[in-house]
Structures are given as structure tokens and as C-alpha cells.
Design an enzyme around this catalytic site. Structure first.
Site, mmCIF file in Angstrom:
data_model
loop_
_atom_site.group_PDB
_atom_site.id
_atom_site.type_symbol
_atom_site.label_atom_id
_atom_site.label_comp_id
_atom_site.label_asym_id
_atom_site.label_seq_id
_atom_site.Cartn_x
_atom_site.Cartn_y
_atom_site.Cartn_z
ATOM 1 N N CYS A 1 0.805 -1.220 0.000
ATOM 2 C CA CYS A 1 0.000 0.000 0.000
ATOM 3 C C CYS A 1 0.841 1.274 0.000
ATOM 4 O O CYS A 1 0.349 2.343 -0.358
ATOM 5 C CB CYS A 1 -0.952 0.005 1.193
ATOM 6 N N HIS B 1 -3.178 7.459 1.502
ATOM 7 C CA HIS B 1 -3.571 6.114 1.093
ATOM 8 C C HIS B 1 -4.963 5.853 1.643
ATOM 9 O O HIS B 1 -5.238 6.095 2.823
ATOM 10 C CB HIS B 1 -2.585 5.083 1.634
ATOM 11 N N ASN C 1 -10.055 0.039 -0.652
ATOM 12 C CA ASN C 1 -8.598 0.115 -0.546
ATOM 13 C C ASN C 1 -7.998 -0.507 -1.801
ATOM 14 O O ASN C 1 -8.035 -1.720 -1.975
ATOM 15 C CB ASN C 1 -8.138 -0.631 0.711
#
Length: 326
Positions: free
Chosen positions: A116, A253, A283
Site C-alpha cells: 500500500c 492512502h 482500498n
């Protein structure tokens, strides 16, 4: 005068298939609900790649949009960096596939894998190439197909992730080197491999010979995220010679709304200074920051001259921040 890596074009791609929370409600044995998912993550829907649709294909589409936005041709690009944890193949890299997909005949390309945090790491690499004179224009892409590594029996993870791609083009330009000048002002990267068990995929070429599925200790990841993201963002601002009060937008993020809001609160900024897309995208790992940037530019919130802070944390653990003047 110094060289700054300045953003000149951006674009994104989301797969056609939209998956609302209701689809997870209907999955036998998962025991979840739209209310449960929204309350814990802020996610309402996400996009899943179609059967046969690959990470590289999505990356190419996002890249073409960024090139159009910058009014550039593929051969104007010196380097391609793709941040991904879900490549088409073990090798070659997704980045070289993007080269081929765009019809590029020169330059160089490579992948970055920091889960990520991948796009932040890719930006730092691109910035280093530009300021050192090794490249003038770098195409930086985050692209993921996390729907391919989900455990569909684990309601704590499978409802969180989505697929997509975002692309940003950076160009070297002369700068006086002040915080008011456009471009990347600072980067700050960290990792700590002792926390591997908190977030990982239980498969690999040299271990199991299988793809594996994602495993996560959510509460522990949350605890590390708030602390580490706040600290790296603070460090990035200090390196850039600016303060929290100078920030126009935080582009984080898009892990979940709890991590986003918790970090921003500790950071000392209101939520109306945050580009949030997690409700629509879920996500998307390394793709989430460029996706959010592209949305923010597209709807007019992010304007030339705005000061942006991007921060991310992912498996490893790996984390970092980039401060840039748009």
C-alpha cells in the site's frame, strides 16, 4: 537553480464492475452487512477487474489518460515505474508491459513493491531519477488487482479491497528551490521487517508455489498506521520547509476512513482538507493515492500551486510520505 520533479499529467482507470456492499451481504457464511462495512471502513462500493482483465492493462489505460492530460506522446517518457503487489506474471515486470502497451521504443522501466506504500516509494524513486539527471520525464503508476488475492471467507479483509490504476507524469524543471516552487519538495521513507506477520499474503514462488491470500491483523495495523503516518508526514513537512498550516490537501492512502480520519486528526487538520475516495474505491493499495489525486484534479479541488501531502503504510511494514507543490 535546481531541478524539481513537477507533476504535468494525471489519469486513472477503474474497472467497469462496481461491487456494492450488498453483494457481500448476500454471500453465504460471510455474516456481514452494509451497515457493518460502512461503520468500520467507510466503504460503500469498490470496483473489481473483469475476468481476464490484468494489472498491466489497467495501468496502460491510466497511463494513456495521463499522457493525454500532459499533451505528451509515449516516446516523450524516459522511465516507467509501476508500484504493484499484484503483477500479471512473476516476470517480466508490469512496467515493461506498460512500455509495450504504450508502444514505447526507448527509456527504461521497473516495478516497485511496497504494497500500500508502493506509490509513495515509486514517487521517491522517480524524484531521485529526475533530480539526479538520469531521467527528465517519468511515468509513475500504481495499479492493483487485489480482488485476486482475497480470502472470501474472511469478512475482516475481503470487504475492504478493490481494483484500479492511477498514473502521474513527473517532469524535471528548473526551480529556485524554494517551498513556493512547484514540484516534489521532500520524500520520507521507512520500513520495519519485524512486523511482517501483521499484513502479508500467505503464498509465493519460492515458498508455497501458490498465489496465496491476504492475511491481516487489523487492530495492530491501525495502531501502527496512526503513529507512523503522522510522524512521517511531520518529517516530510519539516524537510520541505513548510508547516501543517501551509497544507492545502492531504491525499492519503485510502485504507479505511478510520485510519484516514485518525491520522488527519492527530496531524491537526480538518477533514475538509483531505481528498477521500475510499467510499467509492475501497482500498486499492498502491493505486489509491494516484486515484485520489486524479479525482481531486478532475473535480477542480487540486489546483496548480496547492501544497499536497501524501502518506501511506503497507505490508512489511513499509511507510512514507511525499510533500509536493502541485
Amino acid at each position: 537553480m535546481i531541478i524539481r520533479a513537477v507533476p504535468v499529467g494525471i489519469g486513472h482507470y477503474l474497472p467497469e464492475r462496481v461491487v456494492p456492499n450488498a453483494e457481500f451481504e448476500a454471500m453465504e457464511g460471510l455474516e456481514t452487512s452494509d451497515e457493518w462495512i460502512r461503520a468500520r471502513s467507510g466503504i460503500e462500493r469498490r470496483h473489481f477487474a473483469a475476468e481476464g482483465e490484468t494489472t498491466s492493462q489497467m495501468a496502460v489505460t491510466a497511463a494513456r489518460k495521463a499522457l493525454d492530460h500532459a499533451a505528451l506522446n509515449p516516446d516523450d517518457i524516459d522511465a516507467v515505474i509501476v508500484a504493484t503487489s499484484t503483477p500479471d506474471l512473476t516476470f517480466p515486470s508490469v512496467a515493461t508491459m506498460v512500455q509495450a502497451g504504450l508502444g514505447m521504443t526507448g527509456g527504461f522501466a521497473f516495478d516497485v513493491q511496497a504494497v500500500c506504500a508502493g506509490f509513495v516509494y515509486a514517487l521517491a524513486n522517480a524524484n531521485a531519477l529526475i533530480v539526479s539527471g538520469q531521467a527528465n520525464r517519468v511515468l509513475v503508476i500504481g495499479a492493483e488487482t487485489f480482488s485476486r488475492i482475497m480470502d472470501w471467507t474472511d469478512r475482516t479483509t475481503c470487504v475492504l479491497f478493490g481494483d484500479g490504476a492511477g498514473a502521474l507524469i513527473l517532469e524535471g524543471r528548473d526551480s529556485a528551490g524554494t517551498p513556493q516552487d512547484r514540484g516534489i519538495l521532500s520524500t520520507d521513507l521507512h520500513s520495519d521487517g519485524t512486523h511482517r506477520e501483521l499484513l502479508y499474503v500467505d503464498g509465493g514462488v519460492s515458498s508455497t508455489g501458490t498465489t496465496g491470500v491476504l492475511k491481516m491483523q487489523g487492530k495492530e495495523v491501525f495502531r501502527h498506521a496512526i503513529e507512523k503516518l503522522t510522524k512521517t508526514a511531520d518529517t516530510g513537512l519539516a524537510k520541505a520547509g513548510v508547516t501543517v498550516g501551509d497544507v492545502d490537501w492531504v491525499v492519503p492512502h485510502q485504507a479505511n476512513i478510520r485510519i484516514i480520519s485518525g491520522t488527519v486528526k492527530k496531524f491537526g487538520l480538518p477533514m475538509d482538507k483531505v481528498i477521500v475516495t475510499v467510499q467509492d474505491h475501497g482500498n486499492t493499495s498502491a493505486a489509491s493515492i494516484p486515484l485520489a489525486m486524479s479525482v481531486g484534479v478532475g473535480d477542480g479541488r487540486i489546483q496548480p500551486g496547492h501544497l499536497l501531502v501524501t502518506e501511506a503504510i503497507g505490508g512489511g511494514l513499509a511507510w512514507g510520505a511525499v510533500v509536493m507543490r502541485w
